[in-house]
Enzyme design. Sequence first.
Site, PDB file in Angstrom:
ATOM      1  N   GLY A   9       0.852  -1.185   0.000  1.00  0.00           N
ATOM      2  CA  GLY A   9       0.000   0.000   0.000  1.00  0.00           C
ATOM      3  C   GLY A   9       0.880   1.225   0.000  1.00  0.00           C
ATOM      4  O   GLY A   9       1.509   1.561   1.010  1.00  0.00           O
ATOM      5  N   SER A 128       0.538   7.014  14.649  1.00  0.00           N
ATOM      6  CA  SER A 128       0.067   8.399  14.773  1.00  0.00           C
ATOM      7  C   SER A 128       1.119   9.379  14.300  1.00  0.00           C
ATOM      8  O   SER A 128       2.314   9.129  14.421  1.00  0.00           O
ATOM      9  CB  SER A 128      -0.277   8.714  16.223  1.00  0.00           C
ATOM     10  OG  SER A 128      -0.624  10.085  16.331  1.00  0.00           O
ATOM     11  N   LYS A 182      -4.572   3.298  20.080  1.00  0.00           N
ATOM     12  CA  LYS A 182      -4.561   4.344  19.042  1.00  0.00           C
ATOM     13  C   LYS A 182      -5.927   5.039  18.972  1.00  0.00           C
ATOM     14  O   LYS A 182      -6.012   6.259  18.823  1.00  0.00           O
ATOM     15  CB  LYS A 182      -4.191   3.744  17.677  1.00  0.00           C
ATOM     16  CG  LYS A 182      -4.349   4.707  16.491  1.00  0.00           C
ATOM     17  CD  LYS A 182      -3.413   5.880  16.607  1.00  0.00           C
ATOM     18  CE  LYS A 182      -3.360   6.878  15.482  1.00  0.00           C
ATOM     19  NZ  LYS A 182      -4.327   7.022  14.473  1.00  0.00           N
ATOM     20  N   HIS A 185      -6.155   7.375  21.854  1.00  0.00           N
ATOM     21  CA  HIS A 185      -5.282   8.505  21.516  1.00  0.00           C
ATOM     22  C   HIS A 185      -6.066   9.525  20.689  1.00  0.00           C
ATOM     23  O   HIS A 185      -6.055  10.722  20.966  1.00  0.00           O
ATOM     24  CB  HIS A 185      -4.056   8.008  20.744  1.00  0.00           C
ATOM     25  CG  HIS A 185      -3.309   9.079  20.002  1.00  0.00           C
ATOM     26  ND1 HIS A 185      -3.771   9.619  18.823  1.00  0.00           N
ATOM     27  CD2 HIS A 185      -2.145   9.717  20.268  1.00  0.00           C
ATOM     28  CE1 HIS A 185      -2.929  10.548  18.415  1.00  0.00           C
ATOM     29  NE2 HIS A 185      -1.939  10.625  19.265  1.00  0.00           N
ATOM     30  N   ASN A 186      -6.758   9.048  19.660  1.00  0.00           N
ATOM     31  CA  ASN A 186      -7.515   9.966  18.813  1.00  0.00           C
ATOM     32  C   ASN A 186      -8.656  10.623  19.575  1.00  0.00           C
ATOM     33  O   ASN A 186      -8.944  11.808  19.371  1.00  0.00           O
ATOM     34  CB  ASN A 186      -8.058   9.228  17.587  1.00  0.00           C
ATOM     35  CG  ASN A 186      -6.980   8.930  16.570  1.00  0.00           C
ATOM     36  OD1 ASN A 186      -5.810   8.781  16.926  1.00  0.00           O
ATOM     37  ND2 ASN A 186      -7.340   8.841  15.309  1.00  0.00           N
ATOM     38  N   GLU A 189      -7.258  13.335  21.527  1.00  0.00           N
ATOM     39  CA  GLU A 189      -6.942  14.414  20.570  1.00  0.00           C
ATOM     40  C   GLU A 189      -8.194  15.270  20.297  1.00  0.00           C
ATOM     41  O   GLU A 189      -8.117  16.503  20.290  1.00  0.00           O
ATOM     42  CB  GLU A 189      -6.432  13.747  19.290  1.00  0.00           C
ATOM     43  CG  GLU A 189      -6.118  14.660  18.136  1.00  0.00           C
ATOM     44  CD  GLU A 189      -5.725  13.828  16.902  1.00  0.00           C
ATOM     45  OE1 GLU A 189      -4.839  12.943  17.007  1.00  0.00           O
ATOM     46  OE2 GLU A 189      -6.297  14.066  15.825  1.00  0.00           O
TER      47      GLU A 189
HETATM   48  P1  NDP Z   1      -5.670   5.435   1.636  1.00  0.00           P
HETATM   49  O1  NDP Z   1      -6.459   5.183   2.853  1.00  0.00           O
HETATM   50  O2  NDP Z   1      -6.081   6.513   0.720  1.00  0.00           O
HETATM   51  O3  NDP Z   1      -5.566   4.044   0.809  1.00  0.00           O
HETATM   52  C1  NDP Z   1      -4.984   3.971  -0.479  1.00  0.00           C
HETATM   53  C2  NDP Z   1      -4.134   2.731  -0.609  1.00  0.00           C
HETATM   54  O4  NDP Z   1      -4.925   1.563  -0.361  1.00  0.00           O
HETATM   55  C3  NDP Z   1      -3.559   2.572  -2.004  1.00  0.00           C
HETATM   56  O5  NDP Z   1      -2.264   2.038  -1.902  1.00  0.00           O
HETATM   57  C4  NDP Z   1      -4.534   1.566  -2.620  1.00  0.00           C
HETATM   58  O6  NDP Z   1      -3.970   0.869  -3.722  1.00  0.00           O
HETATM   59  C5  NDP Z   1      -4.753   0.655  -1.460  1.00  0.00           C
HETATM   60  N1  NDP Z   1      -5.942  -0.182  -1.599  1.00  0.00           N
HETATM   61  C6  NDP Z   1      -7.238   0.204  -1.468  1.00  0.00           C
HETATM   62  N2  NDP Z   1      -8.040  -0.855  -1.650  1.00  0.00           N
HETATM   63  C7  NDP Z   1      -7.253  -1.941  -1.874  1.00  0.00           C
HETATM   64  C8  NDP Z   1      -7.502  -3.308  -2.136  1.00  0.00           C
HETATM   65  N3  NDP Z   1      -8.746  -3.793  -2.167  1.00  0.00           N
HETATM   66  N4  NDP Z   1      -6.441  -4.120  -2.309  1.00  0.00           N
HETATM   67  C9  NDP Z   1      -5.183  -3.655  -2.286  1.00  0.00           C
HETATM   68  N5  NDP Z   1      -4.873  -2.364  -2.042  1.00  0.00           N
HETATM   69  C10 NDP Z   1      -5.907  -1.511  -1.853  1.00  0.00           C
HETATM   70  O7  NDP Z   1      -4.116   5.649   2.016  1.00  0.00           O
HETATM   71  P2  NDP Z   1      -3.428   6.502   3.194  1.00  0.00           P
HETATM   72  O8  NDP Z   1      -1.987   6.390   2.903  1.00  0.00           O
HETATM   73  O9  NDP Z   1      -4.035   7.836   3.383  1.00  0.00           O
HETATM   74  O10 NDP Z   1      -3.761   5.679   4.521  1.00  0.00           O
HETATM   75  C11 NDP Z   1      -3.393   4.313   4.659  1.00  0.00           C
HETATM   76  C12 NDP Z   1      -3.898   3.810   6.006  1.00  0.00           C
HETATM   77  O11 NDP Z   1      -3.237   4.539   7.049  1.00  0.00           O
HETATM   78  C13 NDP Z   1      -5.391   4.003   6.231  1.00  0.00           C
HETATM   79  O12 NDP Z   1      -5.905   2.881   6.907  1.00  0.00           O
HETATM   80  C14 NDP Z   1      -5.470   5.218   7.128  1.00  0.00           C
HETATM   81  O13 NDP Z   1      -6.633   5.184   7.942  1.00  0.00           O
HETATM   82  C15 NDP Z   1      -4.209   5.058   7.952  1.00  0.00           C
HETATM   83  N6  NDP Z   1      -3.685   6.277   8.542  1.00  0.00           N
HETATM   84  C16 NDP Z   1      -3.687   7.435   7.859  1.00  0.00           C
HETATM   85  C17 NDP Z   1      -3.178   8.596   8.421  1.00  0.00           C
HETATM   86  C18 NDP Z   1      -3.162   9.849   7.643  1.00  0.00           C
HETATM   87  O14 NDP Z   1      -2.777  10.881   8.218  1.00  0.00           O
HETATM   88  N7  NDP Z   1      -3.514   9.827   6.368  1.00  0.00           N
HETATM   89  C19 NDP Z   1      -2.631   8.592   9.783  1.00  0.00           C
HETATM   90  C20 NDP Z   1      -2.581   7.306  10.393  1.00  0.00           C
HETATM   91  C21 NDP Z   1      -3.129   6.212   9.787  1.00  0.00           C
HETATM   92  P3  NDP Z   1      -4.144   1.455  -5.235  1.00  0.00           P
HETATM   93  O15 NDP Z   1      -3.009   2.408  -5.420  1.00  0.00           O
HETATM   94  O16 NDP Z   1      -4.027   0.235  -6.076  1.00  0.00           O
HETATM   95  O17 NDP Z   1      -5.485   2.105  -5.300  1.00  0.00           O
END
Ligand code: NDP
Length: 479
Positions: A9, A128, A182, A185-186, A189
């Site tokens: 991811g 976080s 976590k 924590h939120n 926050e």
């Molecule tokens: P997103 O939540 O926007 O997720 C996008 C990613 O998920 C892409 O790599 C996408 O792949 C992949 N994906 C989605 N569906 C599937 C699937 N069915 N199979 C395989 N891969 C899939 O990304 P973020 O980076 O924003 O967040 C990632 C995680 O981290 C989330 O759970 C979020 O809640 C958590 N998080 C986020 C924070 C933040 O500040 N943003 C802070 C702390 C935690 P593709 O490129 O192929 O679409």
Amino acid sequence: AAANIGVVGLAVMGSNLARNLASREGNTVAIYNRTPAKTEELVGAHPEAGFVSTATYEEFAASLVKPRAAIIMVKAGAGTDAVIDALVNVFEPGDIIVDGGNALFTDTIRREKAVRATGINYVGMGVSGGEEGALLGPSIMPGGSDESWVTLGPILKSIAAVAEGEPCVTHVGHDGAGHFVKMVHNGIEYADMQLIAEAYDLIRRGTGRTPAEIAEVFAEWNRGELESYLIEITAEVLRQVDASTGTPLVDIILDQAGAKGTGAWTVQTALDLGVPVSGIAEATFARSLSSHPEQRSVSRDLPGPQDDLTVDDVDAFIEDVRLALFASKIVAYSQGFDEIRAGAAQYGWSIDLGAVSKIWRGGCIIRAQFLNRIADAYAETPDLPVLLTAPYFVEALGRAQDAWRRIVSTAATAGLPSPAFSSSLAYYDGLRADRLPAALIQGQRDFFGAHTYKRIDKEGTFHTLWSGDRTEIEAEDTH
Ligand code: NDP
């Protein structure tokens, strides 16, 4: 096989975490993303990282040394389940699958149980600090088995934020413990942010100071016992002037606060556990109230007090607000730690509350000086039933309570909403009370539902024959 850790991811969080991992001595990072173009893009943009780029799950598994360890950073929910299924197919017993997304802890408990049946370790891990934390050093809250921690511990310590020489990561507890912590924590926050917002609102309306002037107040507070990331960024936000209109940005931003759901999870879980996290709940509800313009527009003409807030001694008022904020903040953290304590008891986790407060000192949104005092309190008394009864907090609350009461009554008299300030004070006074009117509630419950009650003067369970001759009988305990 060459990589010691993998990341699946590669959106903003995953790619930043992968770069952080790759930048630390001893790590080689395998990467995989469902859409291969993103993998290639990351490799192209960061040749210095030495990523092992993979295009299939089989290739990804083959590139990892055993026991394999992979961190999933994908869209929480169905995305996480899809990746877990794919990894279980290519991993072997003893390998480790880590979910670094924001999963609900009950989902993590379910997934851990299912994956454990295959012999593979499953770790739910709270991360976080947002994008910047992921890249430079987040606060990390892993759950999962002791076996997985042996492999993961050194890797996670290498990328975590560092606070006072210690990495901001600890093995929180088994299965869902990391995601639970976590979540809380939120929730904390949310409470912290709402309290700061109420403090700003009171100062603004009470003194007529401009946002830029109030920014200086927060900057000053950030040099004292309130020192924290959230107070620091509050000053930054208040200082910001909108380029197109020349007005303070805070006056141009629509006053409807969004939420992604972790505050609501904290409150829902607290309700199930019977833990009064009223500050977090009020903060969550305050966001909900703000986000109903249709209700706010029809409510604008509801009667309010005759007079606006007038403050004679501005400096004294601002100091009162500071103390009210500090006292309410102590309550919010005390309630949050109460929820962790109750969750640990309910789900059978052994959670070191002092260690939790220490890993929040760096990398995360609620990082603050104050967390050292929480660590001290639990070092002194590990099973402290109410955090705010620790000597440091008792002293602080003693110093703050008169100001806190003045601020809550001033806000109520002037018609200014201060839900988090006032509910925190009500909680504090509820804890302090010798007798609570809960006795009357027990009487009412017994009257309409024969729910029975206990007495303060003798053992047993009792019921009054309310619809009969009103004598008291011994009853079965139906509490
Ligand atoms: P997103 O939540 O926007 O997720 C996008 C990613 O998920 C892409 O790599 C996408 O792949 C992949 N994906 C989605 N569906 C599937 C699937 N069915 N199979 C395989 N891969 C899939 O990304 P973020 O980076 O924003 O967040 C990632 C995680 O981290 C989330 O759970 C979020 O809640 C958590 N998080 C986020 C924070 C933040 O500040 N943003 C802070 C702390 C935690 P593709 O490129 O192929 O679409």
